[in-house]
Design an enzyme around this catalytic site. Structure first.
Site, PDB file in Angstrom:
ATOM      1  N   ARG A   1      22.038  29.502  28.371  1.00 39.75           N
ATOM      2  CA  ARG A   1      21.803  28.476  27.965  1.00 39.75           C
ATOM      3  C   ARG A   1      21.310  27.998  28.132  1.00 39.75           C
ATOM      4  NH1 ARG A   1      24.416  23.888  28.195  1.00 39.75           N
ATOM      5  NH2 ARG A   1      24.759  22.600  26.397  1.00 39.75           N
ATOM      6  N   ALA A   2      20.613  27.132  29.595  1.00 43.69           N
ATOM      7  CA  ALA A   2      20.395  26.197  30.123  1.00 43.69           C
ATOM      8  C   ALA A   2      18.386  26.859  30.542  1.00 43.69           C
ATOM      9  CB  ALA A   2      20.617  25.460  31.768  1.00 43.69           C
TER      10      ALA A   2
ATOM     11  N   ARG B   1      23.441  47.865  36.778  1.00 42.02           N
ATOM     12  CA  ARG B   1      22.602  48.579  37.733  1.00 42.02           C
ATOM     13  C   ARG B   1      22.485  49.739  37.151  1.00 42.02           C
ATOM     14  NH1 ARG B   1      25.688  44.960  41.297  1.00 42.02           N
ATOM     15  NH2 ARG B   1      27.822  45.140  41.493  1.00 42.02           N
TER      16      ARG B   1
ATOM     17  N   GLY C   1      20.789  42.692  45.395  1.00 46.01           N
ATOM     18  CA  GLY C   1      20.072  44.124  44.095  1.00 46.01           C
ATOM     19  C   GLY C   1      18.953  43.559  42.904  1.00 46.01           C
TER      20      GLY C   1
ATOM     21  N   THR D   1      25.869  35.341  42.428  1.00 56.77           N
ATOM     22  CA  THR D   1      26.239  36.581  42.606  1.00 56.77           C
ATOM     23  C   THR D   1      27.979  35.698  42.868  1.00 56.77           C
ATOM     24  OG1 THR D   1      26.952  38.298  43.864  1.00 56.77           O
ATOM     25  CG2 THR D   1      25.148  36.483  45.045  1.00 56.77           C
TER      26      THR D   1
ATOM     27  N   ASP E   1      29.716  36.728  45.571  1.00 59.77           N
ATOM     28  CA  ASP E   1      29.707  36.773  47.056  1.00 59.77           C
ATOM     29  C   ASP E   1      29.187  36.030  47.573  1.00 59.77           C
ATOM     30  OD1 ASP E   1      30.372  39.503  46.187  1.00 59.77           O
ATOM     31  OD2 ASP E   1      28.683  41.078  46.428  1.00 59.77           O
TER      32      ASP E   1
ATOM     33  N   ALA F   1      46.100  30.564  54.785  1.00 55.46           N
ATOM     34  CA  ALA F   1      46.524  32.403  55.062  1.00 55.46           C
ATOM     35  C   ALA F   1      47.028  32.533  56.448  1.00 55.46           C
ATOM     36  CB  ALA F   1      45.494  33.504  54.799  1.00 55.46           C
TER      37      ALA F   1
HETATM   38  O1  F6P Z   1      28.529  41.862  43.622  1.00 58.44           O
HETATM   39  C1  F6P Z   1      29.398  41.571  43.500  1.00 58.44           C
HETATM   40  C2  F6P Z   1      30.600  42.540  43.450  1.00 58.44           C
HETATM   41  O2  F6P Z   1      31.630  42.578  42.787  1.00 58.44           O
HETATM   42  C3  F6P Z   1      31.209  42.751  44.903  1.00 58.44           C
HETATM   43  O3  F6P Z   1      32.210  41.957  45.440  1.00 58.44           O
HETATM   44  C4  F6P Z   1      31.572  44.167  45.197  1.00 58.44           C
HETATM   45  O4  F6P Z   1      31.494  45.174  45.800  1.00 58.44           O
HETATM   46  C5  F6P Z   1      30.837  44.831  44.013  1.00 58.44           C
HETATM   47  O5  F6P Z   1      30.264  44.064  43.267  1.00 58.44           O
HETATM   48  C6  F6P Z   1      31.567  45.970  43.068  1.00 58.44           C
HETATM   49  O6  F6P Z   1      30.320  46.343  41.812  1.00 58.44           O
HETATM   50  P1  F6P Z   1      30.951  46.987  40.205  1.00 58.44           P
HETATM   51  O7  F6P Z   1      31.565  45.773  39.516  1.00 58.44           O
HETATM   52  O8  F6P Z   1      29.769  47.714  40.217  1.00 58.44           O
HETATM   53  O9  F6P Z   1      32.091  48.188  40.651  1.00 58.44           O
END
Ligand code: F6P
Length: 325
Positions: free
Chosen positions: A23-24, A74, A106, A127, A129, A188
């Site tokens: 959107r931005a 991907r 990626g 991401t 991650d 934890a």
């Molecule tokens: O990179 C984001 C992520 O959710 C990772 O944390 C995980 O390992 C991967 O993608 C899972 O990929 P996919 O959705 O293709 O199974």
């Protein structure tokens, strides 16, 4: 030559907040008088030429939605020579002068390839991650952490009722950021991340010690990329159950962490990065990642990012260990 039309795509694993970035990008580009093409299914859409014209209303009411309205993938074809040549031809054919790529590691390698081929492109750091170099934080991390926290909070209640040990596995690919942050804020007893070697015997001792100290539950948060993730630690304990003396109940959060409504923090981050991406393109920048450093939108050369993973700052790992006692 100035920009007349830009393309925007989302690529790789989706992340909550991607829609706010779309959107931005769209609205700030339209404001500049540029045309905008949404590209469906990430780089696969470049190869297949699935371009959709975007006006302001086309990106209305999407900020609060998880996932990405453009779809993601991907792509297997884009990394091939043939696929990339086709993508460049399709971009030229559609009159697209520049591209904003919203995605993670990626995806930004794909962006860098386009830039190297002479096509103006900026990446937008996205991401769950949080493993991208050149930015402190990425779109989707905050929402994913809140999902993990809610799971930990919920599991603690049932763990307490039964005096059980539970393991919660977070996503994160090879990076322990999600596990470390969810573990420390979820209280934890044990955190397992790929960046720090884990002795499973020490984990068993720690869980026993938690009960000895009068705790009614014991929670392990493990990163999927760690050797002793849900599968690894459960197997280790199961093989030695008689000696270790308890079983682990495991919950793998998996894609739950990527779904759902983006938090305030992710909407704001995505909005700021999306707008900054358009500013960067207007200023003639290309081959850069737009991220956030010290609370400020910054651009970082993709050449210095591609193929690298941001090292995790493990300072909080020791703090978490002390606090869990
Ligand atoms: O990179 C984001 C992520 O959710 C990772 O944390 C995980 O390992 C991967 O993608 C899972 O990929 P996919 O959705 O293709 O199974």
């Amino acid at each position: 030559m100035g920009i007349r039309k830009i393309g925007v795509l989302t690529s790789g694993g989706d992340a909550p907040g991607m829609n706010a970035a779309i959107r931005a990008v769209t609205r700030t580009a339209l404001e500049r008088g540029w045309e905008v093409a949404g590209i469906r299914q990430g780089f696969a859409g470049l190869v297949a030429a699935t371009f959709v014209p975007f006006q302001r209303r086309d990106v209305g009411e999407i900020m609060q939605r998880g996932g990405t309205i453009l779809g993601s993938s991907r792509s297997k074809e884009f990394p091939t020579e043939e696929g990339r040549a086709k993508a460049l031809r399709n971009l030229a054919g559609a009159g697209i002068d520049a591209l904003a790529v919203i995605g993670g590691n990626g995806s930004q390698t794909g962006s860098r390839w386009l830039a190297k081929a002479g096509f103006p492109v900026v990446g937008v750091a996205s991401t769950i991650d949080n493993d991208l170099c050149g930015t402190d934080i990425t779109i989707g991390v905050d929402t994913a952490l809140n999902v993990a926290l809610e799971a930990i909070d919920r599991l603690k209640t049932t763990a307490s009722s039964h005096q059980r040990a539970h393991l919660v596995e977070t996503m994160g690919r090879d990076c322990g950021y999600l596990a470390l942050m969810a573990g420390i804020t979820g209280g934890a007893e044990v955190i397992i991340i790929p960046e720090v070697e884990t002795d499973p015997e020490a984990v068993a001792r720690e869980l026993h010690a938690a009960y000895d100290r009068g705790k009614s539950h014991a929670i392990v948060v493990a990163a999927e990329g760690a050797k002793y993730n849900a599968a690894g630690l459960t197997q280790y304990f199961a093989d030695r159950e008689a000696r270790i003396g308890f079983q682990l109940r495991t919950t793998v959060l998996g894609h739950m962490q990527r779904g759902g409504i983006p938090t305030f923090a992710d909407r704001l981050l995505a909005t700021r990065l999306g707008a900054a991406a358009v500013e960067a393109l207007a200023a003639g920048q290309t081959n850069v990642l737009i991220g956030m450093k010290g609370g400020v939108e910054t651009s970082f050369p993709l050449d210095e990012i591609a193929g690298r993973v941001k090292p995790l700052d493990t300072k909080l790992f020791e703090v978490a260990r002390i606090l869990s006692r």
